[in-house]
Design an enzyme around this catalytic site. Structure first.
Site, PDB file in Angstrom:
ATOM      1  N   ASP A 204     -70.560 -39.831 -12.118  1.00  0.00           N
ATOM      2  CA  ASP A 204     -71.034 -39.261 -13.375  1.00  0.00           C
ATOM      3  C   ASP A 204     -71.572 -40.313 -14.334  1.00  0.00           C
ATOM      4  O   ASP A 204     -72.089 -39.963 -15.394  1.00  0.00           O
ATOM      5  CB  ASP A 204     -69.902 -38.472 -14.046  1.00  0.00           C
ATOM      6  CG  ASP A 204     -70.221 -36.997 -14.153  1.00  0.00           C
ATOM      7  OD1 ASP A 204     -71.141 -36.542 -13.451  1.00  0.00           O
ATOM      8  OD2 ASP A 204     -69.559 -36.299 -14.933  1.00  0.00           O
ATOM      9  N   ASP A 566     -59.422 -26.702 -13.426  1.00  0.00           N
ATOM     10  CA  ASP A 566     -58.692 -26.402 -12.191  1.00  0.00           C
ATOM     11  C   ASP A 566     -57.891 -25.108 -12.296  1.00  0.00           C
ATOM     12  O   ASP A 566     -58.001 -24.226 -11.446  1.00  0.00           O
ATOM     13  CB  ASP A 566     -57.796 -27.580 -11.794  1.00  0.00           C
ATOM     14  CG  ASP A 566     -56.979 -28.121 -12.958  1.00  0.00           C
ATOM     15  OD1 ASP A 566     -57.068 -27.558 -14.076  1.00  0.00           O
ATOM     16  OD2 ASP A 566     -56.246 -29.112 -12.762  1.00  0.00           O
TER      17      ASP A 566
END
Length: 861
Positions: A204, A566
């Site tokens: 990233d 998540d």
């Protein structure tokens, strides 16, 4: 742990690198294995729960050639029934306690009594949310022998499903490159068919140093991977192997293994040196290229080894080439093994290592850095995972996907095969969306001061959820079914003739075709031709604008707009009717790095708990989720979203000892003695239930106690901060700040736990410090009052004082790790704190007595 070495006649790895029996013979001739779990996989308190299913499967011969690929265990009735009974008894006791308090609504401070009633009701409610899903713990253990028997062929090949492995990293500074490369190396060396495995690294930061580190992996892996396969090395991350495994000794292993070991270790040391030198090498190379173009007025670009400008982040940032603003990048570092490219023959020859019949092929390895632009929300880790999901669909389109944080590595080479057991099992394999593994860490201090292992959760709560609809997704070490991530319903409730729509998945024709193939369960035998046109399409699906106007981040892929993608992603999948499984193994499947510094640990907790609260106040609230989620599964998700609120009441109670400073006695509830006795009975029952729970969970008392201690520390620091963040969010619509947990350690080569003793002050620690000072002062004042009033107190007052002191001392025990943190490096000698605290208590008591004598004639006490 001893060093793995070859048997007398060596080991032969299967032609496709999968489903072999692990050879684990130590340097001294004894068996060795990957790092073991804290307890046995089965445990003495567990009994088989699938005997009838196995008997039926044996009689029918399996369904369509499939068999039972995992074993199921339940807690023995002798332990489970008392456990359930205690939960019921305590629930009744709590209701009786509430009724008694309301009926005897007498207090010296009625507003505080009212607040305590609200707090106690919340404590009882949150405890019930935590306990109800634990009525039926189930342990599931993969049967690798059955998997090999039914999905392997005599020639060593197999018909296992393809797997795409995702590794995510956000920054090469906070997340050291060596950790990331060890993660990748352990994946490349895993015991799974090479042609059915692909690894994708998401960067990233768009940093050239990470791409070139992968290039270095390409050079070292052809030596490391065959070495692991030939000798069945465990674990298969070289840093962990050479650090934690004892070096082989001459005379106890074959000379061939000893020679190969030394050569590989030497090559690995050189590999690490090259990684360390990459930043300087890239800068020097770029300076040379930039100097030749200075006359042309070019900016100071960062240059690749092939003489082209790096499209990502530059060392000297500029517009379109800085962190948060750069072009999409997708580069295939290692091509699919079916193309017959062998990268390591020369290195193996130069190193004089005889790999024999060992397969030297490597899985596909791909570097991905999604486009970044300040005009778009990048959606943190969820956005990176979705970009990998799309890129992998074009290249390999594996049926199964497993993701890792870059600081984790494969500790057990059979881990991927173990997860596949649950996906292929005849009972409910087709309706299993994901398989979650426990998280383990190998950098935690021996006493686990800040509860990083969190075994009460991983070995207790998760096993309990395994008896319902399944564990939640925990962010790393989780294998998914691609279709579940695409938002497709499970087979038992799936509509027919589902089509891949551009409005839902985006307008890439190649990607839509891959979705259609996934729906048909088609496996592409021939990998796509990677030409310029294909690479352009590959980069297009990782642009920051691709998922705009689609269902990505909502009904497709990992969920956006929340700090804990998540839990919400797992909730969305469970809400569609899928189930999940928890994979328990004798030897830990994966290991990682945890923040052992208190401040970093608390920053991590703020993000997790803040994201949980965000989930509660979003359209993903468990109370209004899809109807296909089971009731107790819904309760467990509700508990995961509201637990930080408990900290508000804990903080108030923890600060209540300031009432010791009031000259007169102040009682929160009258009659006080009976109130305290009821309270003690209820608290003791909690720990009795906890004692039974740690029995079936297989955790130790130290694990349980560390969990209690860190929950108190978090409840006076991180959790209230998360509640505050959520309150601000509701007013200002600003989400939880995403802060990558730093994995960099303090610079101290002589102490691997140097971070543990590095105290970094942050504002969120102010309440914890206040609670500590308040209780230290309260104990000192209480001792002073005893000296002053001991002759005038009645026996009832003495009992009340003793009960109050017991509460203060209990809080001090819970805050003991925080007190050690304040001491910094002095905490290496805990005896100092043990001696120091009584001295402080005595000084405060003397101070109180002195003030009392001075002011006795002025202020009536």
């Amino acid at each position: 742990m001893a060093s793995p070495a070859p048997a007398a006649d060596g080991a032969v790895y299967a032609a496709n690198g999968g489903l072999t029996d692990p050879l684990l013979v130590s340097a001294n001739g004894h068996g060795a294995a990957p790092r073991k779990a804290a307890h046995g996989a089965k445990g003495k308190y567990w009994v088989a729960a699938d005997k009838a299913e196995r008997r039926a499967a044996k009689e029918t011969g399996g369904e369509e050639g499939r068999t039972l690929l995992f074993r199921k265990y339940k807690v023995k009735g002798a332990l489970l029934h008392p456990y359930r009974l205690l939960i019921i008894i305590r629930s009744i006791a709590v209701l009786v306690f509430f009724a008694w308090r309301i009926r005897h609504n007498k207090s010296d401070i009625m507003w505080f009594w009212t607040m305590s009633i609200v707090g106690d009701v919340w404590f009882g409610f949150s405890w019930l949310l935590n306990q109800l899903p634990k009525f039926n713990p189930v342990k599931t253990i993969p049967d690798l022998a059955a998997l090999k028997q039914h999905f392997g062929f005599p020639d060593g090949t197999s018909r296992l499903p393809d797997i795409d492995v995702f590794v995510t990293t956000a920054d090469p500074i906070d997340e050291p490159i060596l950790y990331t490369m060890n993660c990748v190396l352990s994946i490349l060396a895993v015991d799974y068919p090479v042609d059915r495995l692909a690894c994708y690294l998401s960067d990233d930061s768009g940093a050239l140093v990470l791409y070139e580190a992968l290039v270095e992996v390409e050079k070292f892996a052809p030596l490391w991977v065959p070495f692991c396969r030939k000798y069945s090395i465990e674990p298969r991350a070289p840093e962990s192997y050479f650090e934690h495994v004892a070096p082989p000794q001459a005379g106890r292993v074959t000379q061939e293994f000893l020679n190969d070991y030394r050569r590989v270790q030497m090559e690995y040391d050189e590999f690490k040196v090259r990684l360390d030198n990459l930043p300087d090498s890239i800068r020097k190379r770029s300076d040379v290229y930039n100097s030749t173009r200075a006359a042309e007025g070019d900016q100071k670009a960062t240059w690749m080894a092939n003489g082209t400008q790096w499209p990502g982040t530059w060392i000297d940032p500029t517009e379109n080439h800085r962190k948060g603003h750069h072009a999409p990048i997708a580069k295939v570092v290692l091509d699919h093994p079916s193309r017959g490219q062998h990268h390591g023959s020369q290195l193996i020859t130069e190193s004089n290592i005889n790999i024999g019949t060992t397969d030297e092929r490597l899985p596909m390895l791909v570097y991905v850095s999604r486009e970044k632009n300040p005009s778009y929300d990048h959606n943190k880790k969820a956005g990176a995972l979705n970009a990998q999901l799309r890129a992998s669909a074009l290249l390999s389109n594996a049926q199964l996907i497993i993701n890792f944080d870059c600081d984790h590595y494969i500790n057990n080479s059979q881990a991927l095969s173990s997860a596949v057991c649950f996906m292929l099992d005849q009972r409910d394999g087709d309706n299993t969306a994901f398989v979650q593994f426990p998280q383990r860490f190998d950098n935690v201090d021996p006493t686990d001061r800040y509860g990083n292992h969190n075994r009460v959760f991983f070995d207790g709560t998760m096993l309990a959820l395994n008896g319902l609809q399944g564990p939640t997704y925990l962010g790393t070490g989780c294998m998914f079914r691609r279709l579940a991530l695409y938002g497709i319903d499970p087979p038992h409730c799936r509509a027919e003739n589902i089509t891949a729509e551009a409005s839902r998945f985006g307008n890439s024709t190649i990607f839509l075709d891959s979705v259609s193939k996934a729906l048909r369960n088609d496996r592409s035998i021939t990998p796509p031709l990677i030409d310029d046109t294909f690479l352009a399409e590959l980069e297009r699906v990782v642009t920051c604008s691709y998922d705009k106007g689609t269902d990505w981040g909502n009904g497709v892929g990992y969920i956006y707009d929340i700090a804990t993608e998540d839990i919400v992603t797992g909730f969305r999948i469970h809400g569609q009717g899928w189930r999940s499984m928890y994979c328990t193994m004798e030897h830990d499947a994966f290991c990682g790095v945890a923040p052992i510094n208190l401040t970093e640990r608390l920053h991590q907790i703020v993000r997790w708990s803040g994201g949980s609260l965000e989930m509660f106040f979003s359209h993903n609230n468990p109370l209004i989720g899809d109807h296909r989620i089971q009731p107790l599964q819904r309760v467990s998700y509700l508990n995961m979203t509201v637990y930080p609120v408990t900290s508000v009441f804990i903080l108030i109670y923890a600060l209540s000892p300031v009432m010791w400073l009031i000259p007169d006695e102040v009682y929160i509830q009258r009659p006080f003695t009976r109130y305290v006795v009821y309270l003690l009975v209820i608290i003791v029952m909690i720990h009795m239930i906890g004692w039974l729970e740690i029995k079936w969970a297989g955790v130790t008392w130290l694990d349980y106690w560390r969990n209690e201690q860190f929950f108190m520390i978090g409840s006076t620091s991180a959790y209230p901060m998360a509640v505050l963040h959520m309150a601000v969010n509701l007013l200002t619509k600003k989400g939880i700040h995403f802060r990558v947990t730093s994995k960099q350690t303090a610079a101290d080569d002589n102490d691997k736990f140097a971070d543990l003793y590095d105290f970094r002050w942050v504002p969120m620690l102010i309440p914890t410090m206040a609670v500590l000072i308040c209780n230290v002062g309260a104990i000192g004042v209480a001792l002073g009052k005893i000296v002053v009033y001991i002759g005038t107190w009645t026996s009832a007052k003495k009992m009340h004082a003793a009960l109050g002191l017991l509460f203060n001392i209990w809080i001090m025990f819970l805050l003991y790790p925080f007190a050690l943190a304040i001491m910094g490096r002095w905490a290496k000698r805990p005896i100092i704190l043990v001696v120091l605290l009584p001295v402080v208590f005595a000084l405060v008591a003397l101070l109180y007595v002195g003030v009392h004598i001075l002011l006795a004639g002025v202020i009536p006490f």
